[in-house]
Design a protein around this motif. Structure first.
Motif: not given
Length: 450
Positions: A268-273, A284-290, A406-411
């Protein structure tokens, strides 16, 4: 004569999940028998216990970039990552390779590059670009699964976008032989009018690719497809605002299908630093409600399938040194992680493994017309993924098989460990280790084209 029998208390078949013994001969499923059926003399039994036996996943949206940008990804590395993640069939996108797959000559180069180097089955999309209408029928006859186009700049100059007149011309030609057009659907005018700010703030990048760009583009595509009686497929849907348009079009009989991707359903967008450009993709990755609405679209069948849009690049192109979203390459690398990522969120939301199979195996196989893929049933290819659904692991990029790790899922800790992957009855990966010899085939669109 059965050569192999895979037995599990949890086999996902078209009729649902049940205990079963799946018999294989010469790479094909010959029977799905009761769990306790006798094993024929001479057959090898593989008892999977309580691990789930799924049909191998089918991923119809993969950028392999080979030849020409092999430093971004290649056939060997991409298909290794796929095999480790339970995927047995890929369809490669026509751009980011040089030459792109916009002529039969380009297709021949790509096939020759891939030959003997693929661990999974691999097919190819063609491309629709300005000036290649004359090439569409020959590419179709040569076995591509359909044709990709962009409505705005693709990110690489050798694969230009179609303007509205060129789009109508290409779709009219495809309708003549019932070809499928798959579309990166964002409206360039809407994006031009949106605020375009560089820098590391994810909120600024998100504002630069508004949902209205997808919604308006999809509305136009539906209108054109309805007028022409054409087949269209909407790629990587991230805007839930388009779902009512798509649902209504399907109700009217418009020949439209749509996919979404693991990153839109699990991130979710809210968690992207800020500065975390490994999360950049377009749209793009959008908000949780979306995201919640996208899951509802999957549940009610408005969205037909979930595929990776694996779009890798070299790490330097992700602008990690500056964290600038505007200059970073847009793409999420997730081939190996799609199944556990989707299963992790699906189980949290009350969905079943059978739902995941429908979205990630049966649905993409149907989109591509692969009538021998996407199900555990008699007569189908013996392509399987074996999943331990309640086991967890933490994503370590060093353990991934795609070229640039490289990945957005790292960790992230994910549910669902892929124990093994089988292609036509041959085990091609086990516990994330991929077989030494590639046994995948280059595949073509079925002759009936549907």
């Amino acid at each position: 004569m059965d050569e192999l029998v895979l037995r599990s208390t949890r086999v996902v078949t078209p009729e649902g999940e049940r205990p079963a013994a799946v018999a294989v001969s010469d790479g094909t499923i010959t029977a799905v028998r009761p769990y306790d059926a006798p094993v024929p003399d001479g057959a090898r039994l593989v008892d999977l216990g309580d691990d789930v036996l799924l049909p191998g996943l089918v991923d119809t949206h993969v950028h392999i970039n080979d030849p020409g940008r092999t430093e971004w990804e290649g056939f060997a590395t991409a298909t290794s990552a796929a095999a480790a993640g339970g995927i047995t069939t890929l369809v490669d996108m026509p751009l980011n390779s040089i030459p792109p797959t916009t002529t039969t000559d380009g297709l021949a180069v790509k096939r020759e590059t891939a030959r003997g180097r693929v661990f999974t089955d691999v097919g190819f999309w063609g491309g629709a670009v300005p000036g290649n209408v004359k090439d569409l029928q020959p590419l179709h006859d040569a076995g591509v699964f359909g044709f990709k186009c962009f409505l705005l700049h693709s990110g690489v100059d050798e694969f230009p976008q179609l303007d509205p007149a060129e789009l109508a011309e290409a779709l009219t030609e495809l309708t003549r032989f019932d070809g499928l057009l798959i579309v990166h659907a964002e409206d360039p005018g809407v994006i031009e009018d949106a605020p375009q700010r560089g820098g590391p703030r994810y909120a600024d990048f998100l504002a630069s690719r508004p949902r209205a760009a997808e919604d308006q583009a999809i509305a136009g595509l539906i209108t054109l497809a309805e007028r022409l009686g054409a087949r269209i497929h909407v790629l990587h849907l991230s805007s839930s605002g388009a779902l009512p348009l798509i649902a209504a079009a399907k109700e009217r009989g418009v020949r439209v299908t749509v996919e979404t991707c693991p990153h839109f359903l699990t991130l979710t967008a809210e968690e992207v630093p800020d500065g975390a450009t490994e999360f950049k993709c377009c749209p793009p990755i959008r908000e949780a409600a979306n995201q919640d609405a996208l899951w509802q679209g999957l549940a009610d069948g408005t969205i037909d399938c979930v595929v990776s849009d694996h779009s890798p690049s070299t790490i330097d192109l992700k602008s990690k040194d500056t964290g600038d979203f505007a200059s970073a390459w847009g793409g999420i690398s997730s081939l190996q992680l799609g199944l556990p990522a989707i299963w992790t969120e699906a189980r949290r939301r009350g969905h079943t493994v059978a739902d995941v199979v429908r979205w990630m195996s049966t649905g993409p196989a149907r989109l591509a017309g692969l009538t021998a893929k996407g199900a555990i049933a008699e007569g189908y290819d013996a392509d399987f993924a074996v999943l331990a659904p309640e086991e967890t692991f933490t994503v370590d990029p060093a353990h991934l098989h795609h070229r640039n790790r490289i990945t957005a899922y790292a960790g992230k800790t994910l549910h669902g460990v892929v124990r093994s992957t089988w292609l036509r009855g041959t085990r091609i990966a086990e516990n994330s280790e991929v077989a030494a010899e590639p046994v995948g085939r280059l595949i073509e669109r079925p002759a009936d084209g549907s």
